[in-house]
Design a protein around this motif. Structure first.
Motif, PDB file in Angstrom:
ATOM      1  N   UNK A 108       0.813  -1.222   0.000  1.00 44.97           N
ATOM      2  CA  UNK A 108       0.000   0.000   0.000  1.00 44.97           C
ATOM      3  C   UNK A 108       0.843   1.267   0.000  1.00 44.97           C
ATOM      4  N   UNK A 109       2.155   1.104   0.187  1.00 44.32           N
ATOM      5  CA  UNK A 109       3.065   2.248   0.251  1.00 44.32           C
ATOM      6  C   UNK A 109       2.693   3.204   1.397  1.00 44.32           C
ATOM      7  N   UNK A 110       2.230   2.616   2.495  1.00 49.82           N
ATOM      8  CA  UNK A 110       1.839   3.420   3.663  1.00 49.82           C
ATOM      9  C   UNK A 110       2.603   2.960   4.898  1.00 49.82           C
ATOM     10  N   UNK A 111       2.772   3.898   5.826  1.00 46.98           N
ATOM     11  CA  UNK A 111       3.358   3.560   7.124  1.00 46.98           C
ATOM     12  C   UNK A 111       2.256   3.018   8.025  1.00 46.98           C
ATOM     13  N   UNK A 112       2.528   1.920   8.691  1.00 46.68           N
ATOM     14  CA  UNK A 112       1.543   1.288   9.575  1.00 46.68           C
ATOM     15  C   UNK A 112       2.190   1.028  10.933  1.00 46.68           C
ATOM     16  N   UNK A 113       1.366   0.586  11.870  1.00 41.03           N
ATOM     17  CA  UNK A 113       1.847   0.219  13.205  1.00 41.03           C
ATOM     18  C   UNK A 113       1.728  -1.297  13.355  1.00 41.03           C
ATOM     19  N   UNK A 114       2.822  -1.911  13.730  1.00 40.08           N
ATOM     20  CA  UNK A 114       2.857  -3.358  13.942  1.00 40.08           C
ATOM     21  C   UNK A 114       2.866  -3.657  15.432  1.00 40.08           C
ATOM     22  N   UNK A 115       1.993  -4.557  15.820  1.00 35.02           N
ATOM     23  CA  UNK A 115       2.054  -5.100  17.174  1.00 35.02           C
ATOM     24  C   UNK A 115       2.411  -6.569  17.028  1.00 35.02           C
ATOM     25  N   UNK A 116       3.512  -7.006  17.603  1.00 35.05           N
ATOM     26  CA  UNK A 116       3.964  -8.371  17.425  1.00 35.05           C
ATOM     27  C   UNK A 116       4.138  -9.057  18.770  1.00 35.05           C
ATOM     28  N   UNK A 117       3.678 -10.285  18.831  1.00 40.62           N
ATOM     29  CA  UNK A 117       3.879 -11.126  20.013  1.00 40.62           C
ATOM     30  C   UNK A 117       4.662 -12.347  19.558  1.00 40.62           C
ATOM     31  N   UNK A 118       5.897 -12.398  19.965  1.00 40.03           N
ATOM     32  CA  UNK A 118       6.793 -13.503  19.592  1.00 40.03           C
ATOM     33  C   UNK A 118       6.792 -14.519  20.722  1.00 40.03           C
ATOM     34  N   UNK A 119       5.637 -15.155  20.909  1.00 42.53           N
ATOM     35  CA  UNK A 119       5.481 -16.080  22.029  1.00 42.53           C
ATOM     36  C   UNK A 119       4.202 -16.886  21.823  1.00 42.53           C
ATOM     37  N   UNK A 120       4.121 -18.026  22.457  1.00 45.14           N
ATOM     38  CA  UNK A 120       2.890 -18.811  22.488  1.00 45.14           C
ATOM     39  C   UNK A 120       2.219 -18.708  23.855  1.00 45.14           C
ATOM     40  N   UNK A 121       2.787 -17.921  24.737  1.00 44.95           N
ATOM     41  CA  UNK A 121       2.253 -17.760  26.082  1.00 44.95           C
ATOM     42  C   UNK A 121       0.935 -16.989  26.014  1.00 44.95           C
ATOM     43  N   UNK A 122      -0.172 -17.550  26.509  1.00 45.25           N
ATOM     44  CA  UNK A 122      -1.467 -16.848  26.482  1.00 45.25           C
ATOM     45  C   UNK A 122      -1.419 -15.479  27.156  1.00 45.25           C
ATOM     46  N   UNK A 123      -0.509 -15.290  28.101  1.00 46.36           N
ATOM     47  CA  UNK A 123      -0.387 -13.989  28.756  1.00 46.36           C
ATOM     48  C   UNK A 123      -0.134 -12.885  27.745  1.00 46.36           C
ATOM     49  N   UNK A 124       0.578 -13.207  26.669  1.00 46.58           N
ATOM     50  CA  UNK A 124       0.897 -12.217  25.642  1.00 46.58           C
ATOM     51  C   UNK A 124       0.007 -12.350  24.407  1.00 46.58           C
ATOM     52  N   UNK A 125      -0.329 -13.579  24.043  1.00 42.00           N
ATOM     53  CA  UNK A 125      -1.098 -13.796  22.828  1.00 42.00           C
ATOM     54  C   UNK A 125      -2.556 -13.370  22.994  1.00 42.00           C
ATOM     55  N   UNK A 126      -3.183 -13.734  24.112  1.00 42.40           N
ATOM     56  CA  UNK A 126      -4.608 -13.455  24.294  1.00 42.40           C
ATOM     57  C   UNK A 126      -4.951 -11.970  24.204  1.00 42.40           C
ATOM     58  N   UNK A 127      -4.184 -11.065  24.848  1.00 47.26           N
ATOM     59  CA  UNK A 127      -4.515  -9.642  24.705  1.00 47.26           C
ATOM     60  C   UNK A 127      -4.487  -9.164  23.253  1.00 47.26           C
TER      61      UNK A 127
END
Length: 549
Positions: free
Chosen positions: A43-62
């Motif tokens: 799209x040639x646009x700047x975006x915001x990335x939110x990344x969770x590099x984990x399988x821990x539900x503490x981080x993935x679920x949110x």
């Protein structure tokens, strides 16, 4: 997102390249949970990335909760004031490292601007007019959020972006929470300085978000972090000294939003918006702001609280004259009860009875005290002793009927009828007795008798609360008979008289429900408007919640 060895960015999913790490701090920001600015090659646009590099539900679920919530909120018309996901693949998984589980990615549109925290640091405290504008924006955003059944739980200046044209956008949905979940006991999530007490205890409510908005607006108005502001001994923040030129109605509205006691906050964002519109529309000195002193007790409880206060204050006034020992003991005992020292207060009242055992007035005042502390059996016993001396005293008959509402509705009917019959000389007691009698008939499904009683009441009533309850009872009667158009008209008249009780909102929401109409605003106000529950209100709320589920 960035190389562990050299820190260089790399392509993600063959379309995104991370360009700048935005934060590694915060509740869910660690080396396994990061936020970055990225460039979308497609799209040639700047975006915001939110990344969770984990399988821990503490981080993935949110992250998953945030994706679902934002998709639902913006599924129809886009909601200004709430961050948006990009069109297309806004959520996907992609392996960052070989031989490890794929990371989770959320892609959101970038909001051009700076955080409200940065804006305040740069520009200082804001004016009342801008505060009203920003408050309206935040309330509209939260109203849309609550309408879809979600709480944000971390509204604060750091999580609000200010655009160049002074529009606010709520971001960071890691703490999003679905109201349909069993949320009455959740982990303590949020930021302490902006967190409502009930949320801190693990019991978040829609009004908890309103508290956070109130604290945020206070920071914008004063230019000071909430914990930097002075406090009264009861922990209420003394903020208005830092913004002395504000109008009183607007100051009181912010005080209500940021009140630690949720009973005094608006019950829903839609209600807070109504209050704000009143503040904006009418000059402060030309209006009595009825909603600023909304009652938090049932009618019966209020009667006994007021009666107890009058008994105490009135007896103290007599102390300037020659006063009997029993009157002095009653005054002192009532004062102690009002101050919370029930045991010592009752001891003084019982002593007053011993000094004047034949005084029906002393017995009635003792009954008021017992009713106030909800010892209904002792209250009834003392009212009956008083009525043995004065069997036709309309005030005593009315008050014992009030007590019987708590324990025996048939006895309550009997005493209200007696009060009506013996109150011809006191039109106010007769009106209240008729109105309460109609309510008890409605509670016991005696609709014809309720109609007969209500037909005796002249609806040209000056007192706003009494007028509200009369029209509420009329609306209730017509709701039970499915005369919905008439009921709506009467319930709206009840709200015009006094809009601070849940009863009319509950009935309006039920009518809308029966008609298949959107009843969110009235349902939310019914459910969250704080008042000790009456049995009918409890039943209406349960019916609304049952259908909503």
């Amino acid at each position: 997102m960035f190389c562990d060895q050299c820190g260089c960015p790399f392509y993600i999913d063959e379309r995104l390249v991370a360009t700048r790490l935005l934060s590694q701090k915060g509740l869910f920001s660690t080396e396994r949970s990061q936020t970055a600015e990225a460039f979308d090659v497609d799209t040639q646009q700047t975006v915001i990335l939110r990344v969770v590099d984990s399988e821990d539900p503490l981080y993935v679920d949110p992250l998953l909760h945030a994706v679902r919530a934002l998709q639902k909120i913006h599924s129809g018309k886009k909601v200004p004031g709430i961050m948006q996901l990009v069109d297309g693949d806004s959520y996907f998984t992609y392996p960052i490292r070989p031989d490890e589980p794929a990371a989770h990615f959320m892609v959101a549109r970038k909001v051009e601007g700076i955080s409200l925290t940065e804006w305040i640091q740069k520009n200082g405290a804001i004016s009342e007019e801008l505060a009203k504008n920003w408050l309206k924006q935040l309330l509209n955003a939260v109203d849309a959020l609550h309408h879809e059944g979600y709480l944000h739980r971390d509204i604060k200046p750091d999580n609000i972006i200010v655009t160049d044209d002074l529009q606010l956008v709520l971001v960071d949905f890691d703490t999003i929470f679905c109201l349909s979940d069993s949320y009455w006991k959740t982990p303590r999530i949020g930021t302490g300085a902006y967190m409502a007490p009930e949320q801190s205890s693990g019991n978040p409510l829609p009004t908890s978000d309103l508290y956070s908005i109130g604290r945020t607006i206070i920071e914008a108005l004063t230019g000071k972090f909430p914990l930097e502001l002075a406090r009264y001994p009861n922990e209420c923040v003394v903020w208005d000294r830092e913004a002395p030129r504000l109008s009183k109605p607007f100051t009181e509205l912010i005080d209500r939003l940021a009140n630690k006691n949720l009973l005094f906050r608006p019950p829903a964002a839609s209600v807070a918006l109504t209050y704000l519109s009143e503040v904006e529309a009418i000059p402060a000195r030309k209006r009595y702001w009825r909603w600023l002193s909304a009652p938090i007790m049932t009618t019966a409880a209020a009667i006994f609280a007021v009666s107890l206060t009058i008994a105490a204050v009135g007896s103290f006034a007599l102390s300037q004259q020659v006063q009997s020992d029993s009157e002095r003991l009653i005054a002192e005992g009532n004062q102690l009860i009002l101050q919370g020292d029930t045991r010592e207060g009752l001891l003084l009242l019982e002593e007053a009875v011993e000094l004047a055992p034949d005084s029906e007035e002393v017995r009635a005042k003792l009954a008021i005290a017992y009713a106030f502390i909800r010892d209904f059996e002792s209250a009834i016993e003392n009212y009956k002793i008083a009525l043995e001396v004065e069997p036709k005293n309309a005030q005593y008959l009315y008050e014992i009927a009030n007590v019987y509402e708590e324990v025996n509705l048939q006895e309550s009917i009997f005493y209200y009828m007696e009060a009506v019959e013996n109150s011809e000389a006191d039109s106010s007691i007769q009106l209240e007795s008729l109105n309460n009698l109609a309510r008890v008939y409605l509670l016991t499904d005696q609709l014809q008798k309720a109609e007969e009683v209500l037909s005796r009441i002249d609806t040209h009533i000056e007192d706003p609360i009494t007028r509200m309850t009369v029209f509420k009872n009329l609306g209730w009667l017509n709701y039970e008979r499915a005369n919905y158009d008439i009921a709506i008209e009467q319930l709206n008249q009840a709200l015009e008289a006094d809009a601070t009780f849940p009863d009319p909102y509950c009935l309006l929401a039920l009518i809308q429900q029966h008609r298949g109409e959107d009843n969110y605003n009235d349902r939310a106000t019914c459910v969250f408007l704080n008042a000790p529950p009456k049995p009918e209100v409890t039943a209406w709320r349960e019916e609304l919640n049952r259908v909503a589920d």
